[in-house]
Design an enzyme around this catalytic site. Structure first.
Site, PDB file in Angstrom:
ATOM      1  N   SER A 171       0.825  -1.196   0.000  1.00 40.76           N
ATOM      2  CA  SER A 171       0.000   0.000   0.000  1.00 40.76           C
ATOM      3  C   SER A 171       0.869   1.259   0.000  1.00 40.76           C
ATOM      4  O   SER A 171       1.714   1.412  -0.884  1.00 40.76           O
ATOM      5  CB  SER A 171      -0.961  -0.063   1.196  1.00 40.76           C
ATOM      6  OG  SER A 171      -1.995   0.871   1.098  1.00 40.76           O
ATOM      7  N   ASP A 228      -8.749  -5.275  -5.867  1.00 40.76           N
ATOM      8  CA  ASP A 228      -8.198  -4.188  -5.051  1.00 40.76           C
ATOM      9  C   ASP A 228      -8.262  -2.863  -5.812  1.00 40.76           C
ATOM     10  O   ASP A 228      -7.763  -2.749  -6.935  1.00 40.76           O
ATOM     11  CB  ASP A 228      -6.755  -4.535  -4.682  1.00 40.76           C
ATOM     12  CG  ASP A 228      -6.094  -3.507  -3.788  1.00 40.76           C
ATOM     13  OD1 ASP A 228      -6.788  -2.597  -3.290  1.00 40.76           O
ATOM     14  OD2 ASP A 228      -4.872  -3.633  -3.573  1.00 40.76           O
ATOM     15  N   HIS A 281      -7.497  -5.745  -0.780  1.00 35.52           N
ATOM     16  CA  HIS A 281      -6.253  -5.009  -0.505  1.00 35.52           C
ATOM     17  C   HIS A 281      -5.526  -5.633   0.680  1.00 35.52           C
ATOM     18  O   HIS A 281      -4.305  -5.848   0.632  1.00 35.52           O
ATOM     19  CB  HIS A 281      -6.582  -3.546  -0.225  1.00 35.52           C
ATOM     20  CG  HIS A 281      -5.381  -2.665  -0.110  1.00 35.52           C
ATOM     21  ND1 HIS A 281      -4.441  -2.557  -1.113  1.00 35.52           N
ATOM     22  CD2 HIS A 281      -4.953  -1.847   0.895  1.00 35.52           C
ATOM     23  CE1 HIS A 281      -3.492  -1.702  -0.745  1.00 35.52           C
ATOM     24  NE2 HIS A 281      -3.774  -1.270   0.464  1.00 35.52           N
TER      25      HIS A 281
END
Length: 304
Positions: A171, A228, A281
């Protein structure tokens, strides 16, 4: 990059529509996917270290073993400043692992919504081609840590008689990791061994993406899990562009993965509805769970 998805997207849109486009949209690849030609065990190891960067409990337990790695050093409190761990791994060498967004820290979240494109930092601007732009928030998070990280990586390379330096992150940590991978390749003796980045958002403009491809090429491995949404921001219409050759895990959290050649490949992640939450995610990447603050701490190698 796991601030509440709806809030994050709205803030992203507001910031972007109030500013100028970085540069015209670049082309998309239409190449068909291929089998992943890399050692999957290394992805499993790297994903487990990306998860460990989220862990506050035991963050300074130097000597902690995760797979074939040993935790050597940590900087950043994970809230005011992003955490960065340095490990020594038998398979990956010295590993620099960047923490992703701490969803309960406004300081961490703020990095995710500073979408303004800026020049590369003065530390490394000279190495980039003219016209390179990167996202302000990601670069700010990276440069908060870079000087002390470089110092300690060089120290541990000498202590461990190690030439390999690998980068990982998830991320926001993946975005920092891409900037770090380039920085290591450009400024550190011995350069970059490999980079494993999970749930990577777009970091820079096409000039940046092209220079990433030219500089680190297939040393870079970046991975998207299912639907995601994070890899789709910042949006391409505002000039942001991914580097080449992502790996798509689909269905999410499965052991079915393929490599999609070229930049912004039209197949793969662009063909399915996006998960507006975080279940893809924050998921299972090559059998290792990356769950952010809710993930396993200490991290676990595989087993999922």
């Amino acid at each position: 990059m796991i601030v509440g998805p709806v809030i994050s997207l709205l803030l992203s849109y507001f910031v972007l529509v109030s500013g100028a486009s970085i540069e015209p949209r670049a082309a998309k690849s239409t190449d068909q996917p291929v089998d992943v030609p890399y050692d999957i065990d290394e992805f499993t190891q790297a994903a487990s270290l990306a998860q460990q960067a989220y862990c506050t409990k035991g963050a300074h337990d130097y000597g902690l073993k995760i797979g074939d790695s040993t935790l050597l050093w940590t900087t950043g409190d994970g809230s005011l400043k992003q955490r960065v761990n340095v490990h020594h791994s038998e398979s990956l060498g010295i590993v620099v692992a960047f923490q992703g967004t701490n969803s309960i820290s406004p300081f961490s979240d703020f990095h995710d919504i500073q979408f303004r494109p800026v020049d590369p930092d003065a530390r490394y601007k000279q190495y980039y081609p003219k016209g390179t732009k990167v996202m302000n928030g990601f670069q700010n998070a990276y440069t908060d840590d870079v000087d002390t990280v470089f110092k300690h990586v060089e120290k541990f390379k000498q202590e461990k008689n190690e030439t390999r330096v690998t980068v990982t992150g998830h991320s926001l940590g993946a975005a920092m990791g891409l900037l770090g991978s380039m920085d290591i390749a450009l400024r550190m003796n011995g350069g970059l061994h490999k980079a494993y980045l999970f749930g990577l958002p777009r970091v820079g403009n096409p000039t940046f993406a092209n220079f990433v491809d030219k500089t680190i090429g297939d040393k870079l491995h970046w991975v998207v899990n299912g639907g995601d949404w994070v890899p789709l921001v910042p949006p391409r219409p505002f000039g942001y562009q991914h580097p080449s050759n992502y790996i798509w895990i689909y269905p999410s959290n499965s052991d079915n993965w393929r490599l999609y050649p070229g930049q912004e490949n039209v197949h793969g992640m662009l063909t399915v509805p996006q998960d507006v939450g975080t279940s893809d995610h924050l998921g299972v990447y090559f059998h290792s769970k990356i769950g952010g603050r809710s993930g396993p701490c200490p991290s676990q190698l595989g087993g999922f």
